[in-house]
Design a protein around this motif. Sequence first.
Motif, PDB file in Angstrom:
ATOM      1  N   LEU A  80     -10.481  -5.771   2.218  1.00 29.87           N
ATOM      2  CA  LEU A  80     -11.658  -5.306   3.055  1.00 29.87           C
ATOM      3  C   LEU A  80     -12.066  -6.348   3.606  1.00 29.87           C
ATOM      4  CD1 LEU A  80     -13.541  -2.835   3.505  1.00 29.87           C
ATOM      5  CD2 LEU A  80     -14.953  -3.609   1.585  1.00 29.87           C
ATOM      6  N   ASN A 117      -8.482  -5.004  -3.265  1.00 31.41           N
ATOM      7  CA  ASN A 117      -9.071  -4.130  -2.307  1.00 31.41           C
ATOM      8  C   ASN A 117     -10.198  -4.962  -1.716  1.00 31.41           C
ATOM      9  OD1 ASN A 117      -7.436  -1.795  -2.634  1.00 31.41           O
ATOM     10  ND2 ASN A 117      -8.947  -0.953  -4.253  1.00 31.41           N
ATOM     11  N   SER A 118     -11.090  -5.582  -2.486  1.00 33.19           N
ATOM     12  CA  SER A 118     -12.087  -6.438  -1.903  1.00 33.19           C
ATOM     13  C   SER A 118     -11.717  -7.296  -0.973  1.00 33.19           C
ATOM     14  CB  SER A 118     -13.269  -7.132  -3.046  1.00 33.19           C
ATOM     15  OG  SER A 118     -13.721  -6.008  -3.860  1.00 33.19           O
ATOM     16  N   LYS A 177      -6.715  -4.504  -9.227  1.00 36.12           N
ATOM     17  CA  LYS A 177      -6.925  -3.819  -8.033  1.00 36.12           C
ATOM     18  C   LYS A 177      -8.145  -3.803  -7.171  1.00 36.12           C
ATOM     19  CE  LYS A 177      -5.485   1.021  -5.986  1.00 36.12           C
ATOM     20  NZ  LYS A 177      -5.243   2.212  -6.394  1.00 36.12           N
ATOM     21  N   PRO A 178      -9.306  -3.506  -8.109  1.00 38.45           N
ATOM     22  CA  PRO A 178     -10.460  -3.600  -7.204  1.00 38.45           C
ATOM     23  C   PRO A 178     -10.558  -5.023  -6.656  1.00 38.45           C
ATOM     24  CG  PRO A 178     -10.825  -2.802  -9.422  1.00 38.45           C
ATOM     25  CD  PRO A 178      -9.183  -3.526  -9.358  1.00 38.45           C
ATOM     26  N   ASP A 179     -10.271  -6.297  -7.114  1.00 40.49           N
ATOM     27  CA  ASP A 179     -10.496  -7.354  -6.447  1.00 40.49           C
ATOM     28  C   ASP A 179      -9.402  -7.325  -5.394  1.00 40.49           C
ATOM     29  OD1 ASP A 179     -12.163  -8.278  -8.262  1.00 40.49           O
ATOM     30  OD2 ASP A 179     -10.655  -9.148  -9.685  1.00 40.49           O
ATOM     31  N   ARG A 205       0.879  -1.271  -0.158  1.00 40.27           N
ATOM     32  CA  ARG A 205      -0.052  -0.030   0.073  1.00 40.27           C
ATOM     33  C   ARG A 205       0.753   1.382  -0.088  1.00 40.27           C
ATOM     34  NH1 ARG A 205      -5.307   1.635   1.951  1.00 40.27           N
ATOM     35  NH2 ARG A 205      -5.420   3.752   1.216  1.00 40.27           N
ATOM     36  N   VAL A 254      -9.048   0.699   3.425  1.00 38.00           N
ATOM     37  CA  VAL A 254      -8.669   0.094   2.161  1.00 38.00           C
ATOM     38  C   VAL A 254      -9.041   0.726   0.928  1.00 38.00           C
ATOM     39  CG1 VAL A 254      -9.087  -2.092   1.047  1.00 38.00           C
ATOM     40  CG2 VAL A 254      -8.668  -2.154   3.514  1.00 38.00           C
ATOM     41  N   THR A 255     -10.297   1.380   0.984  1.00 34.33           N
ATOM     42  CA  THR A 255     -10.631   1.947  -0.195  1.00 34.33           C
ATOM     43  C   THR A 255     -10.386   3.600  -0.411  1.00 34.33           C
ATOM     44  OG1 THR A 255     -12.927   2.200   0.682  1.00 34.33           O
ATOM     45  CG2 THR A 255     -12.419   0.165  -0.384  1.00 34.33           C
ATOM     46  N   VAL A 256      -9.432   3.981   0.504  1.00 33.88           N
ATOM     47  CA  VAL A 256      -9.411   5.447   0.514  1.00 33.88           C
ATOM     48  C   VAL A 256      -7.981   5.702   0.210  1.00 33.88           C
ATOM     49  CG1 VAL A 256      -9.435   7.482   2.009  1.00 33.88           C
ATOM     50  CG2 VAL A 256     -10.990   5.818   2.407  1.00 33.88           C
ATOM     51  N   ASP A 257      -7.754   6.700  -0.777  1.00 34.07           N
ATOM     52  CA  ASP A 257      -6.468   7.150  -1.268  1.00 34.07           C
ATOM     53  C   ASP A 257      -5.912   7.987  -0.473  1.00 34.07           C
ATOM     54  OD1 ASP A 257      -6.500   5.238  -3.721  1.00 34.07           O
ATOM     55  OD2 ASP A 257      -7.609   6.705  -4.860  1.00 34.07           O
TER      56      ASP A 257
END
Length: 449
Positions: free
Chosen positions: A198, A194-195, A190-192, A45, A115-118
């Motif tokens: 999470l 992050n999921s 990347k979305p996967d 990260r 996790v979902t916040v830049d």
Amino acid sequence: MVNDKKQSSPADRGHAVAVIIFVLGVGTLLPWNFFITASQYFNERLKVSNVTNGTSADMSKDYNYDSWMALLSQLPLLLFTLLNSFLYQWVRVHVRVTFSLIAFFFLFSLTAALVTVDMQPDTFFSVTMATIWFINMSGAVLQGSLFGLVGLFPARYSTLFMSGQGLAGIFAAIAMLCAILSAENNNTSKPDQNSAALGYFITPCVATLGTLLCYLLLPHLEFSRFYLNRSQSKTSQELLSPTDEKVQNNNPKDLEANGMYISKLEESQDRSSVWAVFKKIWLMALCVTCVFAVTLSVFPVLTVRVQTVYKSNSKWEKIFTCVCCFIVFNVMDLAGRSAPSVVQWPSKDSRLFPAAVLSRLVFIPLLMICKIPGSKLPPLLSHDCAFVAIMALFSFSNGYLASLCMAYAPQLVRNKDCETAGSLMTFFLVLGLAIGASFSFLLGKLVWN
């Protein structure tokens, strides 16, 4: 009639209290174990944040995440475990446990939300380090409080509590293995990713809520109420010698004898000082310190560096450390923590007990001569089977002897002082962790360049 009533205790129906105490043990260390196994996530990260902000790989900042994580975990654990030994006198155990579990929940909820916040790498690093500090602060208060609470129950419940803590490590190790295998089988977007991260951090949140509900249920069970209420008042049978009982029962009109009884009763209601309790349990305190000092001096700093001899099998090479180090350690540690419920040897009064604790020092040189790349020592025990056998004995003895220490200590003091003894033992347990972690830096310099 009176004696029989006071000696008998209600049955643990359906082993409900045993299950709850086991769950409390799991919940105590499950969040922290999940945090430790997420080291790769945090390091990646920080790297992703640097790339996102246009920083080249060569110019990326080295946050030295793992070293700071170790420092900011052991320090609050040590400080707040010591504080908890005195905190119990002013803050009720119910408040301490409830507040700590709620803090666990919000801290992991925050970690999951991030996790979902830049975020800027410096900001993300600062928030993560603050989270590590506060989660260990809460963990220290929680462990000390629960060890003291569990110490009010029969000795086998202390063993169940520590067995639950051992199971928490297995969950974390299996989660790590699944992550490695998932990364090996496919290249996720990347979305996967992050999921997955999470879901990973939501798991300890749910587990913490379950732990809190179990704790709130505990005082409502008849079996637990018996032992919790017994800590509030001593029975006359525990207070009086046979001569005193005879005076009370056969001469109830003897005012002088009754005066002696009342004096003893009032005296017993006062808890002993921390120093007075320590003088009774000092040997068990030193033993549990030695057990964890030996363990943390080589695990994981040395054990994670051991490599397999089967270099041709790339898949086994990638999961070797996870399986042979973390999973073997946690499974055998759980077996060791559970063993005292079947047999407790050596006894608390035996000279063999401290000798058995000191004998674990042999694992340090044994692990130092395993197959460690770059080691200054010859790999005399280079085969995978040798490493697994050493790890199995190493982890089993850790769990077994630590459980005996924690179970024996409350037996050496009065019921009124069991909570103090539990808090002190937790402090010396964490002291052993801190000593071992500190010694690991020196040991690392001795083994490799």
